[in-house]
Design an enzyme around this catalytic site. Structure first.
Site, PDB file in Angstrom:
ATOM      1  N   ALA A 145       0.851  -1.182   0.000  1.00 15.58           N
ATOM      2  CA  ALA A 145       0.000   0.000   0.000  1.00 15.58           C
ATOM      3  C   ALA A 145       0.893   1.240   0.000  1.00 15.58           C
ATOM      4  CB  ALA A 145      -0.922  -0.011   1.209  1.00 15.58           C
ATOM      5  N   GLY A 196       0.177  -5.025   0.965  1.00 16.48           N
ATOM      6  CA  GLY A 196      -1.047  -4.958   0.188  1.00 16.48           C
ATOM      7  C   GLY A 196      -0.933  -5.634  -1.158  1.00 16.48           C
ATOM      8  N   GLU A 214      -1.559  -9.226  -0.492  1.00 18.80           N
ATOM      9  CA  GLU A 214      -2.975  -9.379  -0.163  1.00 18.80           C
ATOM     10  C   GLU A 214      -3.853  -9.261  -1.408  1.00 18.80           C
ATOM     11  OE1 GLU A 214      -3.277  -7.679   4.347  1.00 18.80           O
ATOM     12  OE2 GLU A 214      -2.507  -6.304   2.814  1.00 18.80           O
ATOM     13  N   GLU A 235       4.193  -5.569   7.267  1.00 20.42           N
ATOM     14  CA  GLU A 235       3.561  -4.481   8.011  1.00 20.42           C
ATOM     15  C   GLU A 235       4.083  -4.345   9.433  1.00 20.42           C
ATOM     16  OE1 GLU A 235       0.517  -5.714   4.848  1.00 20.42           O
ATOM     17  OE2 GLU A 235       1.990  -6.702   6.142  1.00 20.42           O
TER      18      GLU A 235
END
Length: 258
Positions: free
Chosen positions: A65, A109, A112, A132
């Protein structure tokens, strides 16, 4: 509004979507994910779209992200915007087949997002991870949930708690990745597989996808009951009649997606 964060190519009834932020290792900004969700939304009801391939570039599928965009957000910012749920999860609810073609980094992300797709084809240089924990947070787009379902508790715990990256060969061994290819063969193979699926019955593909996904939500008994009902309902389709007739007559079926 930034343009062309998601590039699109048509390959018959396959749509190739390419994440396009190479200057930021394809970091998944809010605008990028909004564009991706809009593409998927449009494809959902388009009869000319039978399958989707989602990819990045040779260096990164998506390195995560966009931390620069996120770093100053508050709890109320993310809660009121329903961050992740409002856009990212559109991939996971897409009814048609979607393949992640992953080369390079698929971290945070990016990992994911790949796991939201129906299956992952990877290049030999692919690297998966949930880092993360190293920046003071936890995976928030399904990393603690989907990763454990793919690779088991022990490997998922190790990756989530330490940020360790998993290389393509290991990812294939433990079930995160379906198959691994030399980088030059990744996209051609992903497109070939997607094209093969578009030659099948679209509603039957949807039923099959829904049934497999259901197995992660319910007990075995309930999952089998769900599968059985979908199996029975397939006999109400024209494509089931055509498929079985073609098999008996030793010819290629002509499906009408009805």
């Amino acid at each position: 509004m930034q343009e062309n964060l998601i590039l699109m190519e048509k390959h018959g009834r396959v749509r190739l979507l390419q994440i396009n932020r190479p200057e930021a290792m394809n970091a998944l900004s809010p605008e990028l994910m909004l564009q991706l969700a809009k593409r998927i939304e449009d494809f959902e009801t388009d009869p000319e779209v039978g399958a989707v391939v989602l990819t990045g570039n040779e260096k990164a599928f998506a390195a995560g992200a966009d931390i620069k965009a996120m770093k100053d957000w508050s709890y109320m910012d993310v809660y009121q915007a329903d961050f992740v749920t409002s856009t990212w999860e559109r991939i996971s609810t897409f009814r048609k087949p979607v393949i992640a073609a992953v080369a390079g980094f698929a971290l945070g992300g990016g990992c994911e997002l790949a796991m939201m797709c129906d299956f992952i084809l990877a290049a030999e240089n692919a690297k998966f991870g949930q880092p993360e924990i190293t920046i003071g947070t936890i995976p928030g787009a399904g990393g603690t949930q989907r990763l454990a379902r793919f690779v088991g508790k022990s490997k998922a715990m190790e990756m989530v708690l330490t940020g360790r990256m998993m290389l393509a060969a290991e990812a294939e061994r433990c079930g995160l990745v379906s198959r691994v290819f030399p980088i030059a063969e990744l996209l051609p193979e992903a497109l070939r597989v997607a094209q093969k699926m578009t030659e099948l019955s679209s509603p039957i593909l949807m039923m099959a996808k829904e049934s497999v996904n259901r197995s992660f939500e319910v007990s075995l008994e309930e999952g089998i009951r769900f599968e059985r009902r979908l199996f029975h309902s397939s006999f109400a389709t024209e494509d089931q009649k055509e498929g079985m007739a073609a098999f008996v007559e030793k010819r290629k079926p002509t499906f009408k997606n009805r």
